[in-house]
Design an enzyme around this catalytic site. Structure first.
Site, short mmCIF file in Angstrom:
data_model
loop_
_atom_site.label_atom_id
_atom_site.label_comp_id
_atom_site.label_asym_id
_atom_site.label_seq_id
_atom_site.Cartn_x
_atom_site.Cartn_y
_atom_site.Cartn_z
N TYR A 34 67.54 29.16 77.63
CA TYR A 34 67.81 28.34 76.45
C TYR A 34 69.23 27.78 76.49
O TYR A 34 69.45 26.60 76.23
CB TYR A 34 67.61 29.18 75.18
CG TYR A 34 67.91 28.41 73.91
CD1 TYR A 34 66.98 27.51 73.38
CD2 TYR A 34 69.12 28.57 73.24
CE1 TYR A 34 67.25 26.79 72.23
CE2 TYR A 34 69.41 27.86 72.09
CZ TYR A 34 68.47 26.98 71.59
OH TYR A 34 68.74 26.26 70.45
N GLU A 35 70.21 28.64 76.83
CA GLU A 35 71.60 28.18 76.91
C GLU A 35 71.75 27.10 77.98
O GLU A 35 72.47 26.11 77.79
CB GLU A 35 72.52 29.37 77.23
CG GLU A 35 72.68 30.36 76.08
CD GLU A 35 73.41 31.62 76.50
OE1 GLU A 35 74.41 31.97 75.83
OE2 GLU A 35 72.99 32.25 77.49
N TYR A 36 71.06 27.30 79.11
CA TYR A 36 71.10 26.30 80.19
C TYR A 36 70.51 24.98 79.70
O TYR A 36 71.08 23.90 79.93
CB TYR A 36 70.31 26.82 81.40
CG TYR A 36 70.28 25.85 82.56
CD1 TYR A 36 71.23 25.93 83.57
CD2 TYR A 36 69.30 24.86 82.64
CE1 TYR A 36 71.21 25.04 84.64
CE2 TYR A 36 69.28 23.96 83.70
CZ TYR A 36 70.23 24.06 84.69
OH TYR A 36 70.21 23.16 85.73
N ASP A 37 69.37 25.06 79.01
CA ASP A 37 68.71 23.85 78.51
C ASP A 37 69.61 23.08 77.55
O ASP A 37 69.62 21.84 77.54
CB ASP A 37 67.39 24.20 77.81
CG ASP A 37 66.33 24.68 78.79
OD1 ASP A 37 66.49 24.43 80.00
OD2 ASP A 37 65.35 25.31 78.34
N SER A 82 64.25 21.83 119.37
CA SER A 82 63.34 22.91 119.04
C SER A 82 63.64 24.11 119.93
O SER A 82 64.30 23.96 120.97
CB SER A 82 61.89 22.46 119.23
OG SER A 82 61.69 22.06 120.58
N GLU A 113 68.01 36.29 113.32
CA GLU A 113 67.67 35.74 112.00
C GLU A 113 66.16 35.64 111.85
O GLU A 113 65.42 35.66 112.84
CB GLU A 113 68.26 34.33 111.83
CG GLU A 113 69.75 34.22 111.99
CD GLU A 113 70.20 32.77 112.03
OE1 GLU A 113 69.35 31.86 111.89
OE2 GLU A 113 71.40 32.54 112.22
N LYS A 115 62.79 33.64 111.49
CA LYS A 115 62.31 32.31 111.86
C LYS A 115 61.46 31.80 110.70
O LYS A 115 60.27 32.09 110.61
CB LYS A 115 61.50 32.33 113.15
CG LYS A 115 61.14 30.92 113.63
CD LYS A 115 60.37 30.94 114.94
CE LYS A 115 60.10 29.51 115.38
NZ LYS A 115 59.34 28.71 114.39
N CYS A 403 25.64 32.24 86.00
CA CYS A 403 27.07 32.56 86.02
C CYS A 403 27.29 34.02 85.66
O CYS A 403 26.79 34.49 84.62
CB CYS A 403 27.82 31.66 85.04
SG CYS A 403 29.56 32.10 84.84
N CYS A 421 29.47 26.87 87.76
CA CYS A 421 28.94 27.25 86.45
C CYS A 421 28.87 26.00 85.59
O CYS A 421 29.82 25.21 85.55
CB CYS A 421 29.84 28.29 85.80
SG CYS A 421 29.53 28.54 84.04
#
Length: 673
Positions: A34-37, A82, A113, A115, A403, A421
């Site tokens: 909410y604060e972000y919004d 690649s 790391e 992949k 069904c 269905c």
């Protein structure tokens, strides 16, 4: 005053970008949604009033509004090569031996790391600002996908240092987002993505950045391609990338030798199924950057790195039973119930069997010993039967005729794989049907969005579309974020929807194969919805553009007791079920219009409905036969096409004059101006 506004906008940009980094990169939010919004809304409002103060790194600039005709080619500053692959410990040791011979020294170490199985991209920054992003392409030339990459919130638009740098990363779709996306596509009867990598690639290469933004892509940056700053090791480069604001490849390990590297690879393989993103192996890289230059590259791949690829893990187990689940569109899906077995780090007790055709092709039976693997390391699936272990006691599975959830008839069209269905009140599909029922092109109940429908559905207040018309003030006023005003507005919108024309109601019922055009055709050839309970396939096939599938679908739908019950409830609530006598006027008959962009006073569907009520035809594409293109704000490629074909352009004020015209002469005058 202007300096104060500019300063506040800059503060908001920096603050929101900081919180984006905490949320999307560090996964450690410091403020509530909410604060972000509220911060974001303030920024949007200020930028609307003062567009001259929009900064290039503003979070509002992540999603553009225009659809591209295609992607431009980009020549990579440094080739995006690649990696060559190895598949065993022996092949990994061979790589190490060749590298030591090539370098003439043992004085180096490795970095291991994940992949990531995604789409490789290059990101280019000038003075710390993101200026260009491109796909790998053939390694030398890629496609410019800058606007789409801006929608990925973990890509910083501005770095902490004002530096010129080119980095390489892997765009991917998290597993949970992939599952969610495929569920949505299944509900909308769109082709499913085979795996997260295909989903990421398809999402990033959308011509409309707004679609990319909806797909919740992410990125790990794993290499510095070119940089003004001198870096000595890959480990140092990753730490510097993290400092700049990038989300770097996680859990990487610096290893003293190839033995440690192999041990690190095995640990990665053990936890691959538990990761929230898809990997298909581990990457072993020479850590010392100066030695990389000595090792060099072949035409396709570097000699200083290799990818250790993991095989898909398969296990045998017993198929105990086959259950049938009903999805939100009514599709029946068979699911294998298995003796629990551990695959890719997790216990699997259920697996997809896809559909009935798949079961028949593989000759899968209840009681079989089967081979199970995780498709794309996410969804367990039965891939084959171990026929040598058959005992003769196995049972052939057949799809139910009713069904399993609501008892309505199950149908299958000849040219389709799916069993469906037909029940309109089936609890398994009613949530999706209600969302469709209230949508803008259907009953257009303003304010009844997905969150409201979900809230009401979960509380048991609505189970079918008819329940909407039984809602009372007390049912709504206590909902989250609802008050007296919003409750009254929604009740007014529900009341207003009762007066929608019959074709809207027919479309809102969600009948298989019946879109807006077909619903309108039906409404034009009946006096009330009751006629559809007795109409035959033969009668329907005589209607314009009606095919066998459409006819069968309508007849099947209106033969169900659940449909009759629903229509009776809608009638009782006061919903219009009677056809309009005729169009308001035919003053625009013979004219064809195309709509593009957003009109300020009318939604796209409202404008279309008004034009059609006056006898006009509304098309989705521009051609030489188009009378005029009606243009709103932020028009798409249709405007360009109209200009190329010299088709008349009308704006909103022209549209309003057109629909208010009293004679054909007045219409012609507007079109000739």
């Amino acid at each position: 005053m202007s300096e104060f506004i500019k300063k506040r906008i800059r503060e908001l940009v920096d603050l929101i970008n900081y919180h984006d980094y905490k949320y999307y990169v560090e996964d450690n939010p410091e403020i509530s949604d909410y604060e972000y919004d509220m911060l974001y809304r303030e920024l949007v409002e200020l930028e609307k009033q003062y567009p001259e103060y929009i900064f290039p790194d503003s979070p509002t600039q992540r999603v553009g509004g225009k659809v591209k005709e295609g992607f431009k080619e980009v020549v990579h500053r440094v080739p995006l090569l690649s990696l060559s692959n190895v598949f065993s410990e022996g092949e990994l040791y061979d790589f190490d031996r060749r590298l030591r011979e090539l370098l003439g020294t043992d004085d180096f170490n490795y970095v291991v790391e994940y992949k990531i199985d995604g789409l490789s991209v290059a990101l280019e920054y000038e003075n710390g600002l993101f200026v260009r992003g491109a796909t790998r392409g053939d390694g030398n030339v890629g496609e410019d996908v800058t606007e789409n990459l801006k929608t990925i919130r973990s890509i910083p638009l501005k770095l902490k240092d004002d530096i010129n740098i080119v980095v390489r990363g892997e765009v991917f779709m998290p597993k949970d987002e992939f599952i969610k996306l495929n569920q949505e596509r299944e509900e909308n009867e769109e082709p499913l993505f085979a795996n997260p990598r295909n989903a990421a690639a398809g999402s990033l290469r959308q011509l409309d950045p707004r679609i990319t933004a909806q797909r919740k892509l992410d990125i790990f940056v794993f290499n510095v391609q070119w940089c003004e700053k001198e870096l000595k090791t890959h480990d140092e480069a990753l730490r510097y990338l993290k400092y700049l604001g990038f989300k770097v490849s996680p859990d990487y390990v610096v290893c003293s030798n190839i033995k440690e590297a192999y041990e690190a690879i095995k640990k990665v393989e053990e936890k691959r199924g538990l990761l929230p993103f898809e990997i298909d192996g581990a990457v072993v890289k020479l850590n010392q950057l100066a030695l990389r230059d000595v090792a060099g590259s072949t035409a396709k791949s570097p000699r200083w790195a290799v990818a250790y690829k993991f095989p898909p893990e398969k296990k045998e187990t017993k198929l105990i039973d086959i259950e049938v689940n009903v999805g939100r569109t009514g599709i029946l899906t068979p699911t294998a119930v298995l003796e629990p077995v551990r695959i890719s780090g997790s216990v699997v007790s259920r697996a997809t069997l896809h559909n009935m055709d798949y079961i028949r092709q593989k000759d899968i039976r209840i009681g079989d010993t089967v081979v199970v693997q995780k498709a794309a390391e996410i969804i367990p699936e039965v891939v084959e039967v171990v026929f040598s272990k058959r005992t003769g006691n196995e049972r052939i599975f057949e799809m139910p005729k009713k069904c399993p959830v609501c008892g309505a008839d199950v149908i299958k069209f000849e040219d389709e794989v799916a069993y469906r269905c037909t029940g309109v009140e089936c609890p398994a599909k009613s949530y999706r049907l209600i969302l469709h029922f209230v949508s803008r092109d259907a009953m257009d109940i303003a304010g009844m969005g997905e969150m409201i429908v979900k809230n009401l559905f979960e509380r048991g207040l609505i189970k079918t579309p008819a329940d909407i018309y039984d809602l009372k003030f007390d049912d709504l006023v206590n909902l989250e974020r609802f008050g007296v005003k919003s409750t009254n507005n929604l009740l007014k919108a529900i009341e207003a929807s009762k007066k929608r024309p019959l074709d809207r109601l027919i479309f809102a019922l969600g009948i298989r194969h019946i879109g807006q055009k077909a619903a309108k055709t039906l409404a034009e050839h009946i006096s009330s919805i009751d006629d559809l309970f007795t109409i035959t396939e033969e009668e329907l096939l005589k209607l314009p553009d009606f095919g066998e599938k459409m006819a069968k679908s309508v007849v099947t739908f209106f033969r169900q007791d659940q449909t009759k019950h629903l229509i009776e409830r809608l009638k009782k609530a006061g919903v219009n079920t009677v056809a309009e006598k005729k169009a308001k006027s035919d003053i625009l008959k013979g004219y064809t219009f195309v709509l593009t962009g957003a009109l300020s006073k009318y939604s796209r569907s409202q404008a279309k409905e008004i034009l059609e009520s006056l006898g006009a035809r509304v098309s989705e594409s521009v051609s030489k036969k188009t009378t005029a293109v009606i243009v709103g704000e932020d028009p798409g490629s249709k405007l360009t096409k109209a200009q190329e074909l010299n088709v008349k352009i009308l704006y909103e004020q022209d549209f309003e004059r057109l629909i208010s015209a009293k004679s054909h002469e007045e219409v012609e005058k507007i079109l000739m101006e």
